[in-house]
Design a protein around this motif. Structure first.
Motif, short mmCIF file in Angstrom:
data_model
loop_
_atom_site.label_atom_id
_atom_site.label_comp_id
_atom_site.label_asym_id
_atom_site.label_seq_id
_atom_site.Cartn_x
_atom_site.Cartn_y
_atom_site.Cartn_z
N PRO A 39 1.06 -1.25 0.07
CA PRO A 39 0.12 0.00 0.15
C PRO A 39 0.75 1.18 -0.02
N GLU A 40 2.13 1.26 0.72
CA GLU A 40 2.85 2.27 0.49
C GLU A 40 4.14 2.42 -0.52
N ALA A 41 3.81 1.43 -1.47
CA ALA A 41 4.87 1.61 -2.54
C ALA A 41 5.11 2.88 -3.05
N VAL A 42 6.32 2.89 -3.71
CA VAL A 42 6.88 4.13 -4.31
C VAL A 42 6.96 3.99 -5.52
N PHE A 43 6.81 4.80 -6.73
CA PHE A 43 7.14 4.64 -7.95
C PHE A 43 7.92 5.89 -8.30
N ARG A 44 9.08 5.57 -8.88
CA ARG A 44 10.01 6.63 -9.46
C ARG A 44 10.26 6.65 -10.98
N SER A 45 9.50 7.57 -11.43
CA SER A 45 9.69 7.73 -12.95
C SER A 45 10.78 8.44 -13.36
N PRO A 46 11.28 8.02 -14.83
CA PRO A 46 12.34 8.55 -15.33
C PRO A 46 12.14 9.90 -15.63
N MET A 47 10.87 10.35 -15.66
CA MET A 47 10.58 11.77 -16.03
C MET A 47 10.62 12.85 -14.92
N ALA A 48 10.65 12.26 -13.75
CA ALA A 48 10.36 13.27 -12.50
C ALA A 48 11.35 13.23 -11.44
N HIS A 49 11.69 14.22 -10.96
CA HIS A 49 12.71 14.22 -9.74
C HIS A 49 12.12 13.38 -8.60
N ASN A 50 11.02 13.94 -8.15
CA ASN A 50 10.36 13.32 -6.93
C ASN A 50 9.58 12.17 -7.22
N ALA A 51 9.60 11.31 -6.37
CA ALA A 51 8.70 9.98 -6.27
C ALA A 51 7.28 10.17 -6.25
N TYR A 52 6.47 9.26 -6.71
CA TYR A 52 5.02 9.09 -6.61
C TYR A 52 4.60 8.00 -5.36
N ALA A 53 4.18 8.32 -4.35
CA ALA A 53 3.71 7.75 -3.07
C ALA A 53 2.37 6.79 -3.33
N SER A 54 2.53 5.63 -2.96
CA SER A 54 1.26 4.81 -3.03
C SER A 54 1.07 3.81 -4.07
N ALA A 55 0.39 2.67 -3.67
CA ALA A 55 0.12 1.69 -4.52
C ALA A 55 -0.74 2.21 -5.68
N GLU A 56 -1.74 3.06 -5.37
CA GLU A 56 -2.40 3.66 -6.38
C GLU A 56 -1.74 4.47 -7.36
N ALA A 57 -0.60 5.14 -7.05
CA ALA A 57 0.40 5.89 -8.12
C ALA A 57 0.89 4.67 -9.05
N LEU A 58 1.63 3.74 -8.23
CA LEU A 58 2.20 2.62 -9.08
C LEU A 58 1.38 1.92 -10.06
N VAL A 59 0.19 1.82 -9.84
CA VAL A 59 -0.65 1.18 -10.58
C VAL A 59 -1.21 1.96 -11.64
N LEU A 60 -1.45 3.19 -11.28
CA LEU A 60 -1.86 4.20 -12.59
C LEU A 60 -0.57 4.43 -13.47
N ALA A 61 0.42 4.47 -12.95
CA ALA A 61 1.56 4.83 -13.79
C ALA A 61 1.87 3.64 -14.68
N LEU A 62 1.97 2.46 -14.09
CA LEU A 62 2.29 1.34 -14.84
C LEU A 62 1.21 0.65 -15.78
N SER A 63 0.02 0.95 -15.36
CA SER A 63 -1.29 0.51 -16.22
C SER A 63 -1.31 1.18 -17.40
N ASN A 64 -0.69 2.47 -17.25
CA ASN A 64 -0.61 3.20 -18.44
C ASN A 64 0.42 3.25 -19.47
N VAL A 65 1.49 2.87 -18.76
CA VAL A 65 2.69 2.81 -19.50
C VAL A 65 2.64 1.46 -20.38
N ILE A 66 2.04 0.51 -20.02
CA ILE A 66 1.89 -0.98 -20.75
C ILE A 66 1.02 -0.37 -21.95
N GLU A 67 0.42 0.54 -21.65
CA GLU A 67 -0.51 0.70 -23.21
C GLU A 67 0.44 1.71 -24.12
N VAL A 68 1.43 2.41 -23.61
CA VAL A 68 2.20 3.35 -24.53
C VAL A 68 3.36 2.58 -25.17
#
Length: 148
Positions: A39-68
């Motif tokens: 639930p407290e997962a952190v996602f670190r994007s190659p495009m952003a300096h600061n990380a994104y916090a929470s499982a929701e952010a991880l799911v949002l980012a990865l569910s979209n990148v798989i489409e890209v």
């Protein structure tokens, strides 16, 4: 997509999570990602300096990148001595731009993703990826920015 070998040195719970990860990637469906995301997962994007916090952010980012990503393929994997850190090397195409990258994933002892960091090269591939992701999640992902 190439199914990746699960590293023998990975911790047992990590192996199970990686098996599910590869199944989801092969099916092009990350619908079960929450099952292996802390639930407290952190996602670190190659495009952003600061990380994104929470499982929701991880799911949002990865569910979209798989489409890209187009022509996404994993090539190699590396695992840390404690079996909890895994690096997956990949290649893909975005809008005709080839890229290579790595997913650096830190799991906990229960096999849940605690930290997921992505690095991408070359710059032209990263820029194409950034533009496509901004169009998809640019209005919602910033709300998850971690305070550092």
């Amino acid at each position: 997509m190439t199914t990746l070998y699960i590293p023998e040195a990975a911790a047992p719970a990590v192996k199970a999570s990686l098996q599910l990860w590869h199944q989801m990637m092969e099916a092009h469906d990350l619908g079960r990602l929450r099952e292996i995301a802390h639930p407290e997962a952190v996602f670190r994007s190659p495009m952003a300096h600061n990380a994104y916090a929470s499982a929701e952010a991880l799911v949002l980012a990865l569910s979209n990148v798989i489409e890209v990503f187009e022509d996404f393929t994993y090539h190699r994997s590396f695992v840390s001595d404690d079996g909890l850190d895994v690096v997956l090397e990949f290649s893909a195409t975005v809008d005709g731009r080839s890229l290579k990258g790595i997913d650096m994933i830190r799991f906990d002892e229960d096999g849940l993703i605690r930290d997921f960091e992505v690095m991408v090269r070359p710059m032209s591939g990263l820029q194409a990826l950034g533009a496509r992701m901004a169009a998809r999640v640019g209005g919602s992902l910033p709300a998850f920015k971690a305070k550092t």
